[in-house]
Write a protein that holds these residues in place. Structure first.
Motif, PDB file in Angstrom:
ATOM      1  N   GLY A  64      12.341  48.406   1.798  1.00 21.69           N
ATOM      2  CA  GLY A  64      13.029  48.713   3.187  1.00 21.69           C
ATOM      3  C   GLY A  64      12.683  48.030   4.326  1.00 21.69           C
ATOM      4  N   ALA A  65      13.305  47.786   5.186  1.00 24.51           N
ATOM      5  CA  ALA A  65      13.111  46.926   6.683  1.00 24.51           C
ATOM      6  C   ALA A  65      12.052  47.765   7.366  1.00 24.51           C
ATOM      7  CB  ALA A  65      14.219  46.981   7.447  1.00 24.51           C
ATOM      8  N   GLY A  66      11.003  46.907   7.960  1.00 23.09           N
ATOM      9  CA  GLY A  66       9.960  47.720   8.484  1.00 23.09           C
ATOM     10  C   GLY A  66       8.759  48.270   7.845  1.00 23.09           C
ATOM     11  N   LEU A  67       8.856  48.061   6.437  1.00 28.73           N
ATOM     12  CA  LEU A  67       7.763  48.683   5.587  1.00 28.73           C
ATOM     13  C   LEU A  67       7.302  47.579   4.753  1.00 28.73           C
ATOM     14  CD1 LEU A  67      10.297  51.471   4.298  1.00 28.73           C
ATOM     15  CD2 LEU A  67       8.453  51.789   5.984  1.00 28.73           C
ATOM     16  N   PRO A  68       6.417  46.827   5.464  1.00 27.22           N
ATOM     17  CA  PRO A  68       5.690  45.801   4.523  1.00 27.22           C
ATOM     18  C   PRO A  68       4.826  46.238   3.555  1.00 27.22           C
ATOM     19  CG  PRO A  68       4.604  46.043   6.954  1.00 27.22           C
ATOM     20  CD  PRO A  68       5.869  46.936   6.574  1.00 27.22           C
ATOM     21  N   TYR A  69       4.319  45.619   2.617  1.00 30.34           N
ATOM     22  CA  TYR A  69       3.408  45.919   1.659  1.00 30.34           C
ATOM     23  C   TYR A  69       2.216  44.881   1.685  1.00 30.34           C
ATOM     24  CZ  TYR A  69       5.850  42.498  -1.408  1.00 30.34           C
ATOM     25  OH  TYR A  69       6.423  41.359  -1.978  1.00 30.34           O
ATOM     26  N   TRP A  70       1.116  45.161   1.263  1.00 33.50           N
ATOM     27  CA  TRP A  70      -0.271  44.464   1.357  1.00 33.50           C
ATOM     28  C   TRP A  70      -0.618  43.697   0.280  1.00 33.50           C
ATOM     29  CZ3 TRP A  70      -2.606  44.001   6.450  1.00 33.50           C
ATOM     30  CH2 TRP A  70      -2.108  44.780   7.441  1.00 33.50           C
ATOM     31  N   LEU A  71      -0.680  42.541   0.107  1.00 33.06           N
ATOM     32  CA  LEU A  71      -1.268  41.854  -1.010  1.00 33.06           C
ATOM     33  C   LEU A  71      -2.605  42.021  -0.981  1.00 33.06           C
ATOM     34  CD1 LEU A  71       1.528  39.067  -0.594  1.00 33.06           C
ATOM     35  CD2 LEU A  71       1.299  40.846  -2.808  1.00 33.06           C
ATOM     36  N   PRO A  72      -3.172  41.596  -2.364  1.00 31.99           N
ATOM     37  CA  PRO A  72      -4.655  41.739  -2.265  1.00 31.99           C
ATOM     38  C   PRO A  72      -5.570  41.138  -1.256  1.00 31.99           C
ATOM     39  CG  PRO A  72      -3.877  41.412  -4.512  1.00 31.99           C
ATOM     40  CD  PRO A  72      -2.707  41.203  -3.433  1.00 31.99           C
ATOM     41  N   ASP A  73      -5.336  39.783  -0.846  1.00 30.56           N
ATOM     42  CA  ASP A  73      -6.125  39.157   0.274  1.00 30.56           C
ATOM     43  C   ASP A  73      -5.866  40.107   1.727  1.00 30.56           C
ATOM     44  OD1 ASP A  73      -7.193  37.598  -1.243  1.00 30.56           O
ATOM     45  OD2 ASP A  73      -6.389  35.963  -0.415  1.00 30.56           O
ATOM     46  N   GLY A  74      -4.494  40.365   1.856  1.00 33.68           N
ATOM     47  CA  GLY A  74      -4.386  41.256   3.071  1.00 33.68           C
ATOM     48  C   GLY A  74      -4.855  42.411   2.920  1.00 33.68           C
TER      49      GLY A  74
END
Length: 431
Positions: A48-58
């Motif tokens: 969904g828009a406005g719902l970012p996910y974080w990758l391992p480095d982030g």
């Protein structure tokens, strides 16, 4: 609150390791583009828009930032709590959010004959936690902190990267204190913000005293507004920072000090805030027992060191171009064995790093020539090159992000020095 940001390389940086010092630099540092290129975060239409996910480095950057804040708060006398991201509609009717802020809230959900809402703020929950126990004046100030989730029903057109999202992880705290403790507690909150900015290598563009404006957006209590505005003005004057008053920027329940920063495109936004609230303590009937044995109403100070984690990381990406301070960098040491023969030594060094709490990554010969691997790790604060001579002597040849090359030295001493600088939240690496 001004601190010099370290100079580091970014994609497209000059060979010497220093990015161009002009508007072209800031254009390259759009966090939406750079954050994805560096594998820090991403989005997907299915989530969904406005719902970012974080990758391992982030996630490593985010976790480190959150732990810095928690540690700073504990040292300053805060105690941490957890509270649910849902609450009954009645909770927000009492707090005033429903009547003053419902346009920014998600619609209520029917649950077992009750209506529950994704919370737009943590303060009503903390007010309920405060009133769950009786309190004496001897316990005050009571400093309650939480890194908690909240949700805002942002329109699709304003969403972007990490700066405008619908799911927010907020660094929030509420100080419940006596009226004569308010000024000192607010001043101390500004000092926490100042220290965090120095550690993060960022600076405030200006301080804003945010006041109410015209219309029905604000709680109708002129005496309350006058008293809280006078207190915040006193705090700003005593702190000695220049500030500007701005009407129409207050919270619906009270004025606030907003610490403003500017992004790479010149857009200004609020990162940190200190607010004084006489409204919600009354709405929730909060009290403490005074020295006279009678009930008294506490004052509630809302305080956020870095605001939302999402917005803070977005700003850090843009300020540093991905070349984060060593303590915050997702990889703090790149280990570069020259050949396969040094891989066992590289692995031993990586284990030492893990034991010291350092984030290290081995970039072995399978990832290309030494020069290519050095360029690939250009944003990493330190690179430890291990050749046959270094392996034989238990040493590493250290390269720093600013281009400095150091003579081989014992690996144990190098790691101890890096760990000490990380522990001290140093901006610059002085090896």
């Amino acid at each position: 609150m001004c601190s010099e940001k370290p100079r580091g390389e970014c994609p497209g940086a000059s060979p010497c390791g220093h990015p161009p010092d002009d508007r072209e630099e800031t254009a390259m540092h759009d966090h939406r583009k750079l954050g994805r290129e560096l594998g820090l975060f991403d989005t997907d239409p299915l989530i969904g828009a406005g719902l970012p996910y974080w990758l391992p480095d982030g996630a490593a950057v985010r976790h480190t930032l959150e732990e810095y804040v928690r540690t700073a708060e504990r040292r300053a006398g805060y105690r941490h709590v957890y509270s649910p991201v849902l609450g009954k509609r009645e909770l927000y009717e009492i707090s005033g959010h429903w009547s003053h802020y419902s346009d920014d809230m998600f619609p209520p959900m029917d649950l077992g004959g009750e209506q529950v809402v994704l919370r737009p703020s943590l303060c009503p929950h903390h007010a309920v936690i405060y009133r769950s126990r009786s309190h004496s004046y001897r316990e005050l100030p009571l400093r309650m902190a939480e890194l908690g989730g909240m949700y805002r029903s942002e329109l699709s057109g304003v969403l972007g990267g990490l700066t405008r999202v619908r799911s927010i992880q907020l660094n929030d705290a509420h100080i419940f204190c006596t009226p004569d403790q308010v000024a000192e507690e607010a001043r101390a909150a500004l000092e926490l913000i100042d220290a965090a900015y120095r550690a993060l290598g960022i600076s405030a563009a200006r301080y804003r005293l945010s006041l109410p404006g015209a219309g029905g957006k604000y709680v109708d209590d002129p005496g309350m507004w006058q008293k809280s505005t006078a207190l915040l003005t006193e705090v700003l004057d005593r702190s000695g920072v220049p500030y500007e008053a701005a009407e129409g920027e207050a919270a619906f329940y009270g004025p606030k000090i907003d610490v403003q920063v500017v992004d790479g495109s010149g857009r200004e936004f609020t990162l940190s805030t200190v607010q004084i609230d006489f409204h919600q303590p009354g709405r929730f009937d909060l009290h403490y027992i005074g020295a006279d044995g009678a009930k008294h109403r506490p004052v509630m100070i809302h305080r956020s060191i870095i605001g939302s984690v999402e917005r803070a990381v977005a700003h850090l990406i843009e300020v540093h171009g991905g070349a984060f301070p060593a303590w915050l960098a997702p990889t703090q040491l790149a280990i570069l064995p020259i050949s396969d023969a040094e891989l066992p030594d590289a692995e031993a060094l990586a284990r030492q790093c893990a034991d010291l709490g350092l984030r290290a990554e081995i970039a072995g010969p399978g990832r290309g020539t030494l020069g290519a691997r050095i360029r690939e790790a250009r944003l990493v604060p330190c690179q430890a090159v291990i050749g046959a001579r270094e392996a034989a002597g238990g040493q590493v040849a250290l390269r720093l992000r600013d281009g400095a090359r150091l003579e081989p030295r014992p690996a144990d001493g190098v790691l101890a020095r890096i760990a000490a600088l990380v522990e001290a939240h140093a901006i610059e690496l002085r090896m």
